[in-house]
Design a protein around this motif. Structure first.
Motif, PDB file in Angstrom:
ATOM      1  N   LYS A 114       0.827  -1.349   0.042  1.00  0.00           N
ATOM      2  CA  LYS A 114       0.097  -0.510   0.071  1.00  0.00           C
ATOM      3  C   LYS A 114       0.954   1.191  -0.135  1.00  0.00           C
ATOM      4  CE  LYS A 114      -3.924  -2.536   2.110  1.00  0.00           C
ATOM      5  NZ  LYS A 114      -3.338  -3.548   1.699  1.00  0.00           N
ATOM      6  N   ILE A 115       1.706   1.551   1.169  1.00  0.00           N
ATOM      7  CA  ILE A 115       2.925   1.972   0.687  1.00  0.00           C
ATOM      8  C   ILE A 115       3.711   2.849  -0.413  1.00  0.00           C
ATOM      9  CG2 ILE A 115       5.323   2.879   1.673  1.00  0.00           C
ATOM     10  CD1 ILE A 115       4.435   1.786   4.333  1.00  0.00           C
ATOM     11  N   LEU A 116       3.743   1.675  -0.809  1.00  0.00           N
ATOM     12  CA  LEU A 116       4.362   2.115  -2.618  1.00  0.00           C
ATOM     13  C   LEU A 116       3.510   2.396  -3.352  1.00  0.00           C
ATOM     14  CD1 LEU A 116       6.210  -1.904  -2.893  1.00  0.00           C
ATOM     15  CD2 LEU A 116       7.445   0.560  -2.854  1.00  0.00           C
ATOM     16  N   LEU A 117       1.868   2.083  -3.574  1.00  0.00           N
ATOM     17  CA  LEU A 117       1.395   2.460  -4.282  1.00  0.00           C
ATOM     18  C   LEU A 117       0.796   3.703  -4.025  1.00  0.00           C
ATOM     19  CD1 LEU A 117      -1.472   2.049  -6.394  1.00  0.00           C
ATOM     20  CD2 LEU A 117      -2.508   1.023  -4.264  1.00  0.00           C
TER      21      LEU A 117
ATOM     22  N   HIS B 211      -4.196   2.286 -13.215  1.00  0.00           N
ATOM     23  CA  HIS B 211      -4.396   0.516 -12.746  1.00  0.00           C
ATOM     24  C   HIS B 211      -3.216   0.471 -12.242  1.00  0.00           C
ATOM     25  CE1 HIS B 211      -7.528   0.130 -15.714  1.00  0.00           C
ATOM     26  NE2 HIS B 211      -6.844   0.855 -16.223  1.00  0.00           N
ATOM     27  N   PHE B 212      -3.726  -0.219 -11.167  1.00  0.00           N
ATOM     28  CA  PHE B 212      -2.864  -1.055 -10.588  1.00  0.00           C
ATOM     29  C   PHE B 212      -2.670  -2.428 -10.376  1.00  0.00           C
ATOM     30  CE2 PHE B 212      -5.772   0.326  -7.484  1.00  0.00           C
ATOM     31  CZ  PHE B 212      -5.389  -1.219  -6.457  1.00  0.00           C
ATOM     32  N   ASN B 213      -1.750  -3.009  -9.925  1.00  0.00           N
ATOM     33  CA  ASN B 213      -1.229  -4.579  -9.309  1.00  0.00           C
ATOM     34  C   ASN B 213      -0.668  -4.448  -8.532  1.00  0.00           C
ATOM     35  OD1 ASN B 213      -1.437  -8.298  -9.820  1.00  0.00           O
ATOM     36  ND2 ASN B 213      -3.419  -6.740  -9.524  1.00  0.00           N
ATOM     37  N   ILE B 214      -0.203  -5.087  -6.959  1.00  0.00           N
ATOM     38  CA  ILE B 214       0.908  -5.656  -5.523  1.00  0.00           C
ATOM     39  C   ILE B 214       0.966  -7.351  -6.239  1.00  0.00           C
ATOM     40  CG2 ILE B 214       1.307  -5.180  -3.728  1.00  0.00           C
ATOM     41  CD1 ILE B 214      -0.879  -2.696  -4.240  1.00  0.00           C
TER      42      ILE B 214
ATOM     43  N   LYS C  73       8.204 -14.199  -0.360  1.00  0.00           N
ATOM     44  CA  LYS C  73       8.921 -14.231   0.893  1.00  0.00           C
ATOM     45  C   LYS C  73       9.318 -12.835   1.467  1.00  0.00           C
ATOM     46  CE  LYS C  73      13.494 -16.564   1.443  1.00  0.00           C
ATOM     47  NZ  LYS C  73      12.975 -16.952   2.481  1.00  0.00           N
ATOM     48  N   ASP C  74      10.717 -12.350   0.615  1.00  0.00           N
ATOM     49  CA  ASP C  74      10.568 -10.450   1.501  1.00  0.00           C
ATOM     50  C   ASP C  74      10.724  -9.441   0.122  1.00  0.00           C
ATOM     51  OD1 ASP C  74      12.020 -11.705   3.196  1.00  0.00           O
ATOM     52  OD2 ASP C  74      14.455 -12.330   3.455  1.00  0.00           O
ATOM     53  N   LEU C  75       9.754 -10.259  -0.876  1.00  0.00           N
ATOM     54  CA  LEU C  75      10.225  -9.420  -1.712  1.00  0.00           C
ATOM     55  C   LEU C  75       8.696  -7.975  -1.344  1.00  0.00           C
ATOM     56  CD1 LEU C  75      10.953  -6.952  -4.328  1.00  0.00           C
ATOM     57  CD2 LEU C  75      10.225  -9.569  -5.841  1.00  0.00           C
ATOM     58  N   VAL C  76       8.326  -6.962  -2.173  1.00  0.00           N
ATOM     59  CA  VAL C  76       6.696  -6.856  -2.875  1.00  0.00           C
ATOM     60  C   VAL C  76       7.716  -6.089  -3.982  1.00  0.00           C
ATOM     61  CG1 VAL C  76       6.976  -5.251  -0.524  1.00  0.00           C
ATOM     62  CG2 VAL C  76       5.209  -6.079  -1.960  1.00  0.00           C
ATOM     63  N   ALA C  77       6.061  -6.213  -4.991  1.00  0.00           N
ATOM     64  CA  ALA C  77       6.500  -5.619  -6.212  1.00  0.00           C
ATOM     65  C   ALA C  77       5.177  -4.759  -6.263  1.00  0.00           C
ATOM     66  CB  ALA C  77       6.620  -5.823  -7.321  1.00  0.00           C
ATOM     67  N   CYS C  78       5.028  -3.180  -6.767  1.00  0.00           N
ATOM     68  CA  CYS C  78       3.908  -2.664  -7.361  1.00  0.00           C
ATOM     69  C   CYS C  78       3.775  -2.044  -8.513  1.00  0.00           C
ATOM     70  CB  CYS C  78       3.020  -1.735  -6.409  1.00  0.00           C
ATOM     71  SG  CYS C  78       1.663  -0.255  -6.954  1.00  0.00           S
ATOM     72  N   VAL C  79       3.011  -2.471  -9.439  1.00  0.00           N
ATOM     73  CA  VAL C  79       3.034  -2.276 -11.047  1.00  0.00           C
ATOM     74  C   VAL C  79       2.104  -0.555 -11.155  1.00  0.00           C
ATOM     75  CG1 VAL C  79       1.343  -3.945 -11.275  1.00  0.00           C
ATOM     76  CG2 VAL C  79       3.269  -2.538 -13.161  1.00  0.00           C
ATOM     77  N   ILE C  80       2.236   0.320 -11.653  1.00  0.00           N
ATOM     78  CA  ILE C  80       1.166   1.593 -12.262  1.00  0.00           C
ATOM     79  C   ILE C  80       1.204   1.363 -14.210  1.00  0.00           C
ATOM     80  CG2 ILE C  80       0.143   3.269 -11.572  1.00  0.00           C
ATOM     81  CD1 ILE C  80       1.989   3.542  -9.112  1.00  0.00           C
ATOM     82  N   ALA C  81       0.079   1.628 -14.125  1.00  0.00           N
ATOM     83  CA  ALA C  81       0.455   1.394 -15.986  1.00  0.00           C
ATOM     84  C   ALA C  81      -1.287   1.948 -16.263  1.00  0.00           C
ATOM     85  CB  ALA C  81       0.514   0.272 -16.728  1.00  0.00           C
TER      86      ALA C  81
ATOM     87  N   GLY D 153      -1.485  -7.109 -14.599  1.00  0.00           N
ATOM     88  CA  GLY D 153      -1.267  -7.974 -13.434  1.00  0.00           C
ATOM     89  C   GLY D 153       0.650  -8.173 -13.371  1.00  0.00           C
ATOM     90  N   ILE D 154       0.794  -8.402 -12.110  1.00  0.00           N
ATOM     91  CA  ILE D 154       1.867  -8.589 -11.738  1.00  0.00           C
ATOM     92  C   ILE D 154       2.518  -9.838 -10.989  1.00  0.00           C
ATOM     93  CG2 ILE D 154       2.101  -6.828  -9.772  1.00  0.00           C
ATOM     94  CD1 ILE D 154       5.440  -6.573 -10.985  1.00  0.00           C
ATOM     95  N   ASP D 155       2.954 -10.416 -10.973  1.00  0.00           N
ATOM     96  CA  ASP D 155       3.225 -11.250 -10.967  1.00  0.00           C
ATOM     97  C   ASP D 155       4.812 -11.775  -9.909  1.00  0.00           C
ATOM     98  OD1 ASP D 155       2.642 -13.820  -8.940  1.00  0.00           O
ATOM     99  OD2 ASP D 155       4.120 -15.091 -10.052  1.00  0.00           O
ATOM    100  N   VAL D 156       5.592 -11.873  -8.915  1.00  0.00           N
ATOM    101  CA  VAL D 156       6.639 -12.812  -8.268  1.00  0.00           C
ATOM    102  C   VAL D 156       7.017 -13.624  -7.542  1.00  0.00           C
ATOM    103  CG1 VAL D 156       7.627  -9.796  -8.195  1.00  0.00           C
ATOM    104  CG2 VAL D 156       6.272 -10.434  -6.223  1.00  0.00           C
ATOM    105  N   GLU D 157       8.017 -14.135  -7.262  1.00  0.00           N
ATOM    106  CA  GLU D 157       7.550 -15.168  -7.087  1.00  0.00           C
ATOM    107  C   GLU D 157       9.696 -15.915  -6.473  1.00  0.00           C
ATOM    108  OE1 GLU D 157       5.958 -17.339  -6.150  1.00  0.00           O
ATOM    109  OE2 GLU D 157       4.421 -16.404  -7.294  1.00  0.00           O
ATOM    110  N   PHE D 158       9.738 -15.539  -5.147  1.00  0.00           N
ATOM    111  CA  PHE D 158      10.945 -16.056  -4.743  1.00  0.00           C
ATOM    112  C   PHE D 158      11.551 -17.506  -5.790  1.00  0.00           C
ATOM    113  CE2 PHE D 158      13.856 -18.935  -1.817  1.00  0.00           C
ATOM    114  CZ  PHE D 158      15.083 -17.855  -2.307  1.00  0.00           C
ATOM    115  N   PHE D 159      12.470 -17.310  -6.034  1.00  0.00           N
ATOM    116  CA  PHE D 159      13.536 -18.555  -7.133  1.00  0.00           C
ATOM    117  C   PHE D 159      13.824 -19.490  -6.074  1.00  0.00           C
ATOM    118  CE2 PHE D 159      16.594 -20.502  -9.572  1.00  0.00           C
ATOM    119  CZ  PHE D 159      15.898 -20.219 -10.847  1.00  0.00           C
TER     120      PHE D 159
END
Length: 213
Positions: free
Chosen positions: A48-51, A82-85, A89-97, A102-108
């Protein structure tokens, strides 16, 4: 398009809560404080802070009102942005366009057994994963792509991962075509964005690390 990201930090947890919780609504505060694990609470808050930071800094939007659609997808009321979060694990990402995304992040996680997720893939996807030189990397590439498509679509868990196929950086869900783009955020994570808007193929997102103090 911008992508903001940051990492959770246990030592900063109390200070982050004390500084940022007061700027959000009572409902948001309750939702965040309801988490039992500090990691989950901080991931939710940081998203929410990133957004908030991205809208204010890059789109000159300081009074955005977030609503939730009938299928539980958050959106900005009365605003075309538009946005998506996503977090893992320890990473959080926010895309705004300027278009739905849609965005997805996954710990490798190299210890994962990709065979346990065969039922989540189509036959062709699994054959390509199983025949890849780096099977774990191939698995995460498909997984993040499919998750990003689902998030761009907006129906969430109502769409089984094996109900559509990802091929040549495209996926079709219920007759709607989605375009997929791999992005790099951190070497320990696999990341992907997706959209129905073909412009996603040409856009170069501004990816920025945000230090949360």
């Amino acid at each position: 398009m911008i992508i903001l990201y940051t990492f959770i930090n246990e030592e900063k947890h109390k200070s982050v809560l004390d500084r940022y919780l007061p700027v959000f609504s009572d409902d948001t505060k309750r939702d965040i404080l309801r988490y039992r694990r500090w990691q989950d609470a901080q991931l939710s808050l940081l998203g929410k802070i990133l957004l908030r930071e991205g809208l204010r800094t890059h789109y000159d939007i300081s009074d955005a009102e977030i609503r939730v659609s009938p299928n539980n997808k958050p959106y900005l009321k009365g605003n075309p942005v538009h946005f998506n979060i996503s977090h893992s694990k320890d990473l959080v990402a926010c895309v705004i366009a300027e278009f739905p995304v849609g965005i997805d992040v996954e710990f490798f996680d190299t210890s994962i057994n990709y065979l346990d997720f065969e039922f989540q893939m189509t036959t062709e996807e699994f054959e390509k994963i199983n025949g890849a030189e780096d099977r774990i990397s191939s698995f995460f590439t498909y997984w993040t792509a499919k998750e990003a498509v689902i998030k761009a679509h907006g129906d969430g868990m109502m769409i089984p991962l094996d109900s559509f196929e990802v091929s040549n950086k495209e996926g079709v869900v219920n007759g709607e075509k989605f375009f997929i783009k791999d992005i790099f955020i951190d070497k320990n994570y696999c990341s992907c964005i997706a959209s129905k808007d073909i412009n996603i193929n040409n856009v170069v997102p501004l990816i920025t690390y945000v230090e949360i103090s």
